[in-house]
Design a protein around this motif. Structure first.
Motif, PDB file in Angstrom:
ATOM      1  N   MET A   1       5.277 -10.472   5.486  1.00 32.12           N
ATOM      2  CA  MET A   1       4.888  -9.072   5.652  1.00 32.12           C
ATOM      3  C   MET A   1       4.517  -8.816   7.110  1.00 32.12           C
ATOM      4  SD  MET A   1       1.889  -6.991   3.661  1.00 32.12           S
ATOM      5  CE  MET A   1       0.681  -8.251   4.083  1.00 32.12           C
ATOM      6  N   HIS A   2       5.139  -7.818   7.692  1.00 31.79           N
ATOM      7  CA  HIS A   2       4.929  -7.512   9.108  1.00 31.79           C
ATOM      8  C   HIS A   2       4.016  -6.302   9.293  1.00 31.79           C
ATOM      9  CE1 HIS A   2       5.789  -7.087  13.359  1.00 31.79           C
ATOM     10  NE2 HIS A   2       6.213  -5.854  13.168  1.00 31.79           N
ATOM     11  N   SER A   3       4.205  -5.271   8.463  1.00 28.81           N
ATOM     12  CA  SER A   3       3.425  -4.043   8.597  1.00 28.81           C
ATOM     13  C   SER A   3       3.073  -3.500   7.216  1.00 28.81           C
ATOM     14  CB  SER A   3       4.208  -2.978   9.377  1.00 28.81           C
ATOM     15  OG  SER A   3       4.559  -3.444  10.661  1.00 28.81           O
ATOM     16  N   GLU A   4       1.979  -2.728   7.177  1.00 26.16           N
ATOM     17  CA  GLU A   4       1.557  -2.055   5.952  1.00 26.16           C
ATOM     18  C   GLU A   4       1.215  -0.610   6.294  1.00 26.16           C
ATOM     19  OE1 GLU A   4      -1.095  -4.932   3.359  1.00 26.16           O
ATOM     20  OE2 GLU A   4      -1.577  -5.164   5.483  1.00 26.16           O
ATOM     21  N   ALA A   5       1.551   0.286   5.383  1.00 32.28           N
ATOM     22  CA  ALA A   5       1.254   1.698   5.611  1.00 32.28           C
ATOM     23  C   ALA A   5       0.968   2.372   4.275  1.00 32.28           C
ATOM     24  CB  ALA A   5       2.415   2.390   6.323  1.00 32.28           C
ATOM     25  N   VAL A   6       0.365   3.549   4.359  1.00 28.72           N
ATOM     26  CA  VAL A   6       0.097   4.366   3.171  1.00 28.72           C
ATOM     27  C   VAL A   6       0.533   5.792   3.479  1.00 28.72           C
ATOM     28  CG1 VAL A   6      -1.675   5.309   1.641  1.00 28.72           C
ATOM     29  CG2 VAL A   6      -1.815   2.924   2.384  1.00 28.72           C
ATOM     30  N   PHE A   7       1.347   6.363   2.588  1.00 27.07           N
ATOM     31  CA  PHE A   7       1.792   7.749   2.718  1.00 27.07           C
ATOM     32  C   PHE A   7       1.154   8.572   1.598  1.00 27.07           C
ATOM     33  CE2 PHE A   7       6.194   6.434   4.616  1.00 27.07           C
ATOM     34  CZ  PHE A   7       5.543   5.977   5.755  1.00 27.07           C
ATOM     35  N   PHE A   8       0.681   9.774   1.935  1.00 23.28           N
ATOM     36  CA  PHE A   8       0.124  10.699   0.952  1.00 23.28           C
ATOM     37  C   PHE A   8       1.112  11.844   0.736  1.00 23.28           C
ATOM     38  CE2 PHE A   8      -3.457   8.584   2.925  1.00 23.28           C
ATOM     39  CZ  PHE A   8      -4.282   8.287   1.860  1.00 23.28           C
ATOM     40  N   PHE A   9       1.314  12.215  -0.529  1.00 19.35           N
ATOM     41  CA  PHE A   9       2.259  13.272  -0.873  1.00 19.35           C
ATOM     42  C   PHE A   9       1.526  14.559  -1.244  1.00 19.35           C
ATOM     43  CE2 PHE A   9       4.690   9.449  -1.466  1.00 19.35           C
ATOM     44  CZ  PHE A   9       6.001   9.793  -1.158  1.00 19.35           C
ATOM     45  N   THR A  10       2.072  15.672  -0.780  1.00 15.76           N
ATOM     46  CA  THR A  10       1.622  17.000  -1.190  1.00 15.76           C
ATOM     47  C   THR A  10       2.860  17.834  -1.491  1.00 15.76           C
ATOM     48  OG1 THR A  10      -0.348  16.871   0.227  1.00 15.76           O
ATOM     49  CG2 THR A  10       0.316  19.055  -0.544  1.00 15.76           C
ATOM     50  N   ASP A  11       2.955  18.329  -2.718  1.00 16.45           N
ATOM     51  CA  ASP A  11       4.127  19.106  -3.142  1.00 16.45           C
ATOM     52  C   ASP A  11       5.426  18.343  -2.894  1.00 16.45           C
ATOM     53  OD1 ASP A  11       2.482  21.223  -3.913  1.00 16.45           O
ATOM     54  OD2 ASP A  11       2.524  22.112  -1.907  1.00 16.45           O
ATOM     55  N   GLY A  12       5.398  17.046  -3.155  1.00 17.00           N
ATOM     56  CA  GLY A  12       6.609  16.245  -3.064  1.00 17.00           C
ATOM     57  C   GLY A  12       6.969  15.758  -1.683  1.00 17.00           C
ATOM     58  N   GLN A  13       6.209  16.148  -0.676  1.00 21.35           N
ATOM     59  CA  GLN A  13       6.501  15.723   0.689  1.00 21.35           C
ATOM     60  C   GLN A  13       5.317  14.953   1.269  1.00 21.35           C
ATOM     61  OE1 GLN A  13       7.542  19.531   2.527  1.00 21.35           O
ATOM     62  NE2 GLN A  13       9.702  18.965   2.419  1.00 21.35           N
TER      63      GLN A  13
END
Length: 242
Positions: A1-13
Motif C-alpha cells: 500500500m502506497h497511499s490512502e485517501a477518503v472521498f465524501f459523496f454529496t448527491d452522488g458526486q
C-alpha cells in the motif's frame, strides 16, 4: 500500500477528499467538518499502490453531529476490512478489493452502503474522475514510466546519418534525466509537506490531551469545592439550630 485517501459523496458526486492522515484527525475530533453537520454522509476509503492504481475500496457511512464532529464511539476498521475484501468490478487498470453493504462483514453492515445499481451517478466513474483530477497531489513512487526512457539502438558505423541520430538520442536521454530529477524534487517536496502536516497533527493531538487532562483536574476541583461548600452549609445550619 502506497497511499490512502477518503472521498465524501454529496448527491452522488465527491464533495470532499482528504488523505487518511487528515481523516484520522476528523475521527479524533481534532478537525470538525461543519458543512456535514447533522448529516449522514456516504464515503469511500481507498488504498492505492505505488503507481496510484486503486487496490481496495470500502464504501462506508459516517454520521456527524450538529457541529460537524464524528461520534467518538465510531470504530469501523477500514484498513482491516480492506485487507479482507474480495475483487470487485474493474476500476482503471485493476479490480480493487471491495467492501460494501452487499459484500462486507455482517456486524458492520449498518456502517456500509451499496455503490451499485444507482441510475444517476456511478461511484466508480466518479472515483476515476477525482483520481485523474488529483487535487490531493498523490505522487507515484516511480514518476518516470518506461516509455519516457529512450532506447538506444545499434547504429551502423558507415551510416552517414548515424551522428545526427546519436545526437538526437543523447538529447532525448538528457531530457529524460531532467524529468527524473524534476519528479524526484517534487516527490521530496510532497514528502516534506506530509511530514510537516503529520507533525502539526501530532502537536494538535498533544494539545488536545493536555486540554482534556486540565479539564479533568478542573472538574475534580469543582467537585471538591461543592463538597466543601455543602459541608460548611450543613455545619452552619446545625450551629443556627443549636
Amino acid at each position: 500500500m502506497h497511499s490512502e485517501a477518503v472521498f465524501f459523496f454529496t448527491d452522488g458526486q465527491v464533495s470532499k477528499e482528504m488523505l487518511y492522515s487528515e481523516f484520522a484527525a476528523v475521527l479524533d475530533g481534532v478537525v470538525p467538518l461543519p458543512h456535514f453537520s447533522n448529516t449522514v454522509v456516504m464515503a469511500v476509503y481507498l488504498q492505492l499502490d505505488e503507481q496510484l492504481n486503486v487496490t481496495a475500496l470500502v464504501f462506508f457511512v459516517l454520521a456527524f453531529d450538529r457541529v460537524g464532529r464524528v461520534d467518538p464511539k465510531w470504530n469501523v476498521p477500514l484498513r482491516e476490512m480492506a485487507a479482507r475484501g474480495k475483487p470487485g468490478p474493474r476500476l482503471g487498470r485493476t479490480s480493487p478489493a471491495l467492501i460494501c453493504r452487499t459484500q462486507g462483514p455482517t456486524r458492520f453492515l449498518e456502517h456500509l452502503w451499496e455503490p451499485f445499481g444507482r441510475a444517476v451517478h456511478d461511484p466508480y466513474r466518479e472515483i476515476e474522475r477525482v483520481l485523474r483530477r488529483n487535487r490531493l497531489g498523490l505522487m507515484p513512487a516511480r514518476a518516470l514510466v518506461d516509455d519516457d526512457v529512450p532506447v538506444l539502438t545499434s547504429v551502423a558505423v558507415d551510416d552517414p546519418s548515424s551522428g545526427a541520430r546519436l545526437a538526437v538520442m543523447e538529447r532525448e536521454l538528457k531530457a529524460a534525466r531532467e524529468r527524473v530529477r524534476h519528479y524526484q524534487h517534487r516527490d521530496e517536496q510532497w514528502q516534506r509537506k506530509v511530514r510537516g502536516l503529520e507533525q502539526e497533527l501530532e502537536a494538535v493531538q498533544q494539545n488536545l490531551q493536555s486540554a482534556k487532562a486540565l479539564n479533568q483536574r478542573l472538574e475534580q476541583h469543582v467537585r471538591q469545592l461543592k463538597a466543601e461548600y455543602s459541608k460548611r452549609l450543613k455545619a452552619k445550619k446545625r450551629a443556627e439550630a443549636g
